[in-house]
Design a protein around this motif. Structure first.
Motif, PDB file in Angstrom:
ATOM      1  N   ARG A 138       0.827  -1.219   0.000  1.00 31.52           N
ATOM      2  CA  ARG A 138       0.000   0.000   0.000  1.00 31.52           C
ATOM      3  C   ARG A 138       0.854   1.259   0.000  1.00 31.52           C
ATOM      4  O   ARG A 138       0.387   2.319  -0.416  1.00 31.52           O
ATOM      5  CB  ARG A 138      -0.918  -0.003   1.227  1.00 31.52           C
ATOM      6  N   GLU A 139       2.094   1.166   0.473  1.00 34.30           N
ATOM      7  CA  GLU A 139       2.937   2.351   0.594  1.00 34.30           C
ATOM      8  C   GLU A 139       3.890   2.543  -0.581  1.00 34.30           C
ATOM      9  O   GLU A 139       4.605   3.543  -0.625  1.00 34.30           O
ATOM     10  CB  GLU A 139       3.771   2.259   1.888  1.00 34.30           C
ATOM     11  N   ALA A 141       5.771   3.413  -4.076  1.00 34.07           N
ATOM     12  CA  ALA A 141       5.674   4.580  -4.954  1.00 34.07           C
ATOM     13  C   ALA A 141       5.435   4.180  -6.399  1.00 34.07           C
ATOM     14  O   ALA A 141       5.009   4.995  -7.213  1.00 34.07           O
ATOM     15  CB  ALA A 141       6.964   5.407  -4.849  1.00 34.07           C
ATOM     16  N   LYS A 250      -7.280   4.553 -10.326  1.00 33.34           N
ATOM     17  CA  LYS A 250      -6.003   5.212 -10.569  1.00 33.34           C
ATOM     18  C   LYS A 250      -6.046   5.825 -11.961  1.00 33.34           C
ATOM     19  O   LYS A 250      -6.371   5.143 -12.947  1.00 33.34           O
ATOM     20  CB  LYS A 250      -4.876   4.187 -10.468  1.00 33.34           C
ATOM     21  N   LYS A 892       5.092   6.616   6.753  1.00 37.36           N
ATOM     22  CA  LYS A 892       3.681   6.417   6.425  1.00 37.36           C
ATOM     23  C   LYS A 892       2.767   7.435   7.100  1.00 37.36           C
ATOM     24  O   LYS A 892       1.599   7.561   6.736  1.00 37.36           O
ATOM     25  CB  LYS A 892       3.243   5.001   6.795  1.00 37.36           C
ATOM     26  N   GLN A 930       5.828   9.093  -4.054  1.00 35.49           N
ATOM     27  CA  GLN A 930       4.392   9.266  -3.826  1.00 35.49           C
ATOM     28  C   GLN A 930       4.159   9.949  -2.492  1.00 35.49           C
ATOM     29  O   GLN A 930       4.962   9.821  -1.557  1.00 35.49           O
ATOM     30  CB  GLN A 930       3.677   7.910  -3.847  1.00 35.49           C
ATOM     31  N   SER A 932       0.740  10.472   0.234  1.00 39.04           N
ATOM     32  CA  SER A 932      -0.582   9.901   0.457  1.00 39.04           C
ATOM     33  C   SER A 932      -1.269  10.587   1.619  1.00 39.04           C
ATOM     34  O   SER A 932      -0.631  11.062   2.566  1.00 39.04           O
ATOM     35  CB  SER A 932      -0.470   8.391   0.731  1.00 39.04           C
ATOM     36  N   LYS A 934      -4.528   9.801   4.203  1.00 40.94           N
ATOM     37  CA  LYS A 934      -5.573   8.898   4.680  1.00 40.94           C
ATOM     38  C   LYS A 934      -6.766   9.699   5.157  1.00 40.94           C
ATOM     39  O   LYS A 934      -6.612  10.748   5.787  1.00 40.94           O
ATOM     40  CB  LYS A 934      -5.040   8.023   5.809  1.00 40.94           C
ATOM     41  N   SER A 941      -8.201   6.640   1.137  1.00 39.94           N
ATOM     42  CA  SER A 941      -6.909   7.306   1.021  1.00 39.94           C
ATOM     43  C   SER A 941      -6.749   7.836  -0.395  1.00 39.94           C
ATOM     44  O   SER A 941      -7.355   7.326  -1.345  1.00 39.94           O
ATOM     45  CB  SER A 941      -5.761   6.345   1.352  1.00 39.94           C
ATOM     46  N   LYS A 943      -3.620   9.002  -3.113  1.00 36.71           N
ATOM     47  CA  LYS A 943      -2.183   8.931  -3.363  1.00 36.71           C
ATOM     48  C   LYS A 943      -1.861   9.663  -4.658  1.00 36.71           C
ATOM     49  O   LYS A 943      -2.501   9.440  -5.685  1.00 36.71           O
ATOM     50  CB  LYS A 943      -1.726   7.485  -3.456  1.00 36.71           C
ATOM     51  N   GLY A 945       1.396  10.218  -7.128  1.00 34.36           N
ATOM     52  CA  GLY A 945       2.733   9.665  -7.300  1.00 34.36           C
ATOM     53  C   GLY A 945       3.161   9.581  -8.737  1.00 34.36           C
ATOM     54  O   GLY A 945       2.454   9.986  -9.665  1.00 34.36           O
TER      55      GLY A 945
END
Length: 975
Positions: A138-139, A141, A250, A892, A930, A932, A934, A941, A943, A945
């Protein structure tokens, strides 16, 4: 046992299994999970019963609830990345359970399965292993988790298009990597007609990925044939642990500052639904659709097919120009050979019509003199009227050869750029569904289906346009704490896929056959030279005349021919030399190859009271080849390949659990090859708490691919035929033992003698002798020494060094068989897989560091790979940079709900060698980033990036497209 009976057996077995549910009473386990400091609920925390199946994940407010047949007391385990794992003993009350978790530095705490096929801490793995969790995914880039694999230590890839990347470790990278295995939920993800995974085009969806484990190096002792350079295992999410609806959209752009295209949109939609009832029955479904404009193959360098390297020149300066990403110009002829052939055919035709040997008549009339135009006209007037047209067409070749105006050089047809032939409207649609049934607390039955289709481009011996290509995988599995049984099938369908070079060549043939084009070119070249033009001007004039009538890209004639050829199968091709207009040309595959795989495993460790760890397993696999003659030699016969194998592994801790030794061995047998035994010996030495030294000896092998065995395919614009290396193909069908072919080097010397003197010298031809048993499996022995440990509680170090020795490397040779006579030879070119003589060695090392402080994460790794001594005549296809490194930095939650991640990678230049093209891959660097945000109130969330955010276009392998930046914005709900 027939295939149908086997499938029915597994269906009945599954139906019986789900009807023997234990008659235990269900109880409900519920409560909340909170952050100890903020007292806020934590979403997505995994809550399970220790040692059993089932469980759940906490909802947006931190609450959880599930049912189980487990009897109290039992232990609840709550785990979440960035927090310390909490175990809570439940003795009576199973509702209102309050679990508080503290943020903690947790490095090296991951549990992996693939290294030993049994759960163990990653710190205690006996071999090198890399892991990517759902939280880290999920984190990332990168645009997808598959793109982020490049950030792992020692991992490299060959990017052939936007959605097609071949992953590799430890050298010998390739397009369509057959030395690297890829599994999804225990299913081999290879396309069975290709024997390699088609990237993640039809793989797992991003919302449904739970974790990724990667084993660099050989792994045949546990996983069977293949994977001698690495194995990637991807596991999807369990609906008992990850419930609810998830959504991600996306959108972005690519082709920024691209000379080939304006800025293009990039869009992807992912959806996942999962639900469980009473901790007994669970279902899930996932869907993903990506649409974008692919990267353009625009390497127009001139390629020399003799030396397999790029050379100077372009279409204007080299008459034999062969552009790497240009197709149709592979068709080439020697000018003097064509002139001699036309001369001989004309003489034979005139004699058959009752006329004289025209060359002898001309020589008798003019002697050593070269007849001018007036003399030629006078000679024509002396002939019968019916012979005059043929003789008039013959004059340029007679004059050109006699006056030595025709050079000893090759001329190629004018080709078409890749952009005019290949479908760059890339798409990827993936859908999956699964049904889970917990028969008992420790036994689970699963029925799963994964299906995907896509349009992309991949590179093999050619550039292949995959249009509406699709693969389905369907699995039944029964697994428990100590055993697993599974059967699955992979169904590959080529859709509307075709070969780009064949398409380009055949469009040329439809517009004007080569039997007309080359004589026109040479005749007009001679005329221009005789008129006083220099060589360059004469070639330009000759090409202009020969190209008259050529179908220009975008014209109605071009599009009509393109659509007809790309939708006609290769096996339907029928060339009518007498009447070219009646010829049928096709470039399309018709592949419907299937794979059937069955396996079982039992772990006796618990039965032996943990005195030793002992596992056994066995498998059976069937390849069912069905290409209707468009890839394999299966136009008039059916081809099946049967393989089976068994393995055992035993491990023991000793010296107060400071040392663990493991011994494993596997035997595999394919119907076409001798059986193989692959042992593995590993040792893990605990030098201090959370600090381990590992040593291993591993062996691996891979069978020749289905194509290495049975391919029968025209490539290179029809200039070469690829055939399988089995005796039944080489000797039975093409008689390469009875009518031996000649080596590539000697054939070219033979041609040179014909061009120089007009009479070929057969003494120059040297026969090639193939191994009587045909191509055989290749193997590797791998030695590794490594260390993994926590130097500090927040500093993890992982380092290793390895040394590999390969035998019987599968490569290929080009040979030329004369199917005519020595006086009137007709040569056919074959590409045949063979084994390289001698050993090939490689070695390398890698170092990785992970450091966590104040919620910041720092990571870095560097890898070194080098090839050792090479056998004589071995073509070096190591295809790997000596040095590459990755750097990562992120947080994060740098401020509340706001985080970022940055990844930087660099690799040195190296030389790439493949059957498609060879050349230098320049050093490059790339930065992914990226940020992000939340939004807990709506479980969402956002993002923002980009990959390669500096937009420095680079290639990872020669002959493939250059990739620029992708900038994207993603919105996720309940990720």
């Amino acid at each position: 046992m027939s295939r149908i009976f086997t499938q029915i057996f597994y269906v009945l077995f599954f139906m019986c299994a789900i009807n023997i549910a234990a008659q235990a009473q269900n109880i409900t386990v519920s409560g909340t999970v909170k952050d100890r400091q903020s007292k806020e609920g934590l979403a997505g925390v995994s809550v399970t019963i220790k040692g059993q199946t089932g469980g759940t994940a906490s909802s947006g407010d931190g609450s959880f609830s599930f049912t189980t047949t487990a009897k109290v007391p039992f232990t609840l385990v709550a785990s979440y990345v960035g927090y310390g794992t909490v175990e809570r003993q439940v003795t009576a009350n199973t509702s209102g359970i309050n679990i508080e978790m503290e943020t903690a530095v947790v490095l090296g705490g991951d549990v992996v399965v693939s290294a030993s096929r049994t759960p163990e801490r990653i710190l205690e793995s006996p071999v090198s292993i890399e892991r990517m969790s759902a939280a880290s995914i999920r984190e990332i880039a990168a645009p997808s988790f598959y793109d982020a694999l490049n950030n792992m230590k020692g991992v490299e890839s060959s990017m052939q298009s936007l959605t097609f990347k071949s992953i590799n470790t430890r050298g010998f990278n390739s397009n369509g990597n057959t030395r690297f295995n890829q599994y999804i939920d225990g299913m081999d993800n290879q396309a069975p007609g290709l024997n390699f995974s088609v990237g993640n085009i039809v793989g797992i969806t991003e919302l449904d990925i739970d974790n990724v484990e990667l084993l660099p190096g050989a792994s045949s002792a546990l996983y069977g044939a293949g994977g001698i350079n690495g194995t990637l295992l991807m596991t999807s999410k369990d609906p008992f642990k990850y419930q609810g609806a998830s959504f991600q959209y996306k959108t972005g752009v690519n082709h920024v500052n691209d000379d080939n295209s304006s800025v293009q949109p990039f869009n992807q939609l992912d959806v996942r639904l999962a639900k469980s009832w009473n901790n007994k029955f669970g279902v899930k479904a996932a869907f993903s659709f990506l649409q974008a404009k692919d990267w353009f193959g625009n390497n127009y360098s001139n390629f020399d097919r003799v030396s397999r390297t790029a050379k100077a020149g372009d279409r204007n300066s080299d008459t034999n120009y062969d552009g790497i990403n240009v197709y149709g110009d592979e068709v080439s002829q020697n000018m003097r050979n064509v002139a001699l052939s036309v001369q001989n055919q004309t003489i034979a035709g005139i004699i058959a019509a009752g006329g004289p040997n025209i060359k002898n008549a001309l020589d008798a009339t003019f002697g050593a003199a070269i007849p001018n135009a007036a003399q030629q006209a006078g000679f024509l007037a002396s002939l019968p009227a019916e012979l005059r047209p043929a003789v008039q067409n013959y004059f340029p070749f007679y004059v050109g050869l006699k006056a030595n105006l025709i050079p000893d050089q090759n001329v190629s047809r004018t080709g078409y750029n890749e952009v005019n032939l290949v479908d760059y409207d890339t798409k990827s649609l993936k859908a999956s569904g699964a049904v889970y049934y917990n028969i008992t607390n420790t036994i689970q039955a699963v029925a799963q289906a994964n299906w995907g289709t896509g349009t992309s481009v991949y590179t093999g011996s050619d550039r292949y346009s995959l249009r509406n290509f699709n693969i389905g995988q369907y699995k039944l599995e029964l697994k428990g704490q100590d055993f697993s049984l599974k059967g699955y099938t992979t169904q590959e369908r080529s859709g509307d896929s075709y070969i780009s070079s064949i398409l380009g060549s055949y469009i040329n043939e439809v517009s004007k056959p080569s039997t007309t084009w080359f004589p026109q070119y040479i005749g007009n070249y001679v005329g221009a030279r005789a008129a006083g033009q220099n060589d360059v001007a004469a070639h330009a004039f000759a090409r202009g005349v020969a190209n008259q009538g050529r179908f220009e890209p975008g014209s109605p004639q071009f599009e009509t021919a393109k659509q007809t050829i790309m939708n006609t199968t290769i096996s339907a091709t029928s060339i009518n030399a007498a009447n070219p207009a009646q010829s049928v040309y096709g470039a399309k595959f018709d592949d419907k190859t299937n794979l059937y795989h069955y396996e079982g495993m039992y772990n006796f460790t618990n039965a032996l009271n943990n005195a030793v760890e002992f596992q056994v397993g066995a498998s059976y696999r069937l390849y069912d080849l069905n290409s209707a003659g468009t890839i394999f030699n299966d136009l008039n016969e059916s081809i099946d390949i049967n393989e089976y194998g068994a393995f055992a592994q035993i491990g023991k801790k000793m010296f107060n659990d400071k040392v663990k030794f493991t011994f494993a061995g596997r035997y595999d047998k394919s119907m076409n090859f001798e059986g193989r035994f692959t042992p593995r010996i590993t040792g893990v030495f605990t030098v201090a708490k959370n600090n381990n030294i590992r040593a291993s000896y591993q062996t691996g092998y891979r069978n020749p691919t289905t194509q290495n065995q049975y391919i029968d395919l025209s490539v290179g614009g029809g200039s070469q035929r690829l055939i399988g290396g089995l005796p039944e193909i080489m000797f039975g069908k093409y008689n390469l033992d009875g009518n031996k072919a000649y080596t590539d080097v000697s054939y070219r010397a033979f041609l040179a003698s014909a061009a120089a003197t007009g009479t070929p010298n057969p003494a120059l031809l040297q026969q090639y002798t193939f191994d009587a048993k045909g191509v055989r499996p290749e193997s590797v022995q791998s030695y590794e020494l490594g260390y993994k440990g926590l130097i500090l509680p927040n500093l993890l170090i992982d380092a290793y060094g390895y040394y590999n020795t390969y035998k019987d490397f599968i490569t290929a040779v080009d040979v030329y068989q004369n199917v005519g006579t020595l006086a009137n030879p007709t040569f056919v070119k074959f590409g045949v897989p063979v084994n390289a003589e001698g050993e090939v060695t490689s070695y390398g090392a890698a170092l990785g560091l992970d450091y966590l402080v104040d919620n910041y994460s720092f990571s870095g790794n560097v890898s070194y790979n080098q090839i050792g001594d090479l056998p004589v005549n071995y073509i070096n296809d190591f295809n790997t940079p000596k040095v590459r490194f990755n750097l990562g930095f992120g947080n994060k939650e740098i401020i509340k709900n706001f985080g970022f991640n940055i990844s930087y990678r660099w690799q040195d230049k190296f030389y790439w060698n493949s059957s498609f093209a060879s050349g230098e891959v320049p050093a490059y660097s790339s930065l992914d980033a990226q940020v992000s945000l939340k939004i807990p109130s709506v479980k969402s969330s956002v993002k923002l990036g980009g990959s390669n955010v500096m937009n420095k276009y680079y290639i990872t392998s020669y002959g493939n497209p250059a990739a620029g930046a992708i900038y994207y914005l993603a919105f996720s709900f309940n990720p």
